[in-house]
Design a protein around this motif. Sequence first.
Motif: not given
Length: 102
Positions: A38-42, A61-65, A85-87, A95-96
């Motif tokens: 997880c990145g920073a919360r905004r 960021e995570t494994r593709d699923d 979003t899923v990219r 990336g989510l």
Amino acid sequence: MSGAMRMLAGLYRPVESQTPYGGRSVTFEAMGSAWLACGARRRSERGEGDEHHAVETMSAETRDDPRLETGRVLRFGGADWGIVTVRPLRPGRVGLELERRR
């Protein structure tokens, strides 16, 4: 996302049904789990007119699923985060963009 905090999140899909009184009910069906970096919360505020609500967003960021889809929910840290979003990032990683209303 080097140095990002890693969290184990439960993955859920919303299931809508009609109540006996003609309303709509949403329950969440468990689909598994995913490790997230997880990145920073905004935080921001959204709304129209007199109606505003706080919104938190976060990148992860995570494994593709294939179960990770827009509209599903990741539950971690005592909160439900909607997948906006899923990219694809690189082979095997996605990336989510996550969002929750407060």
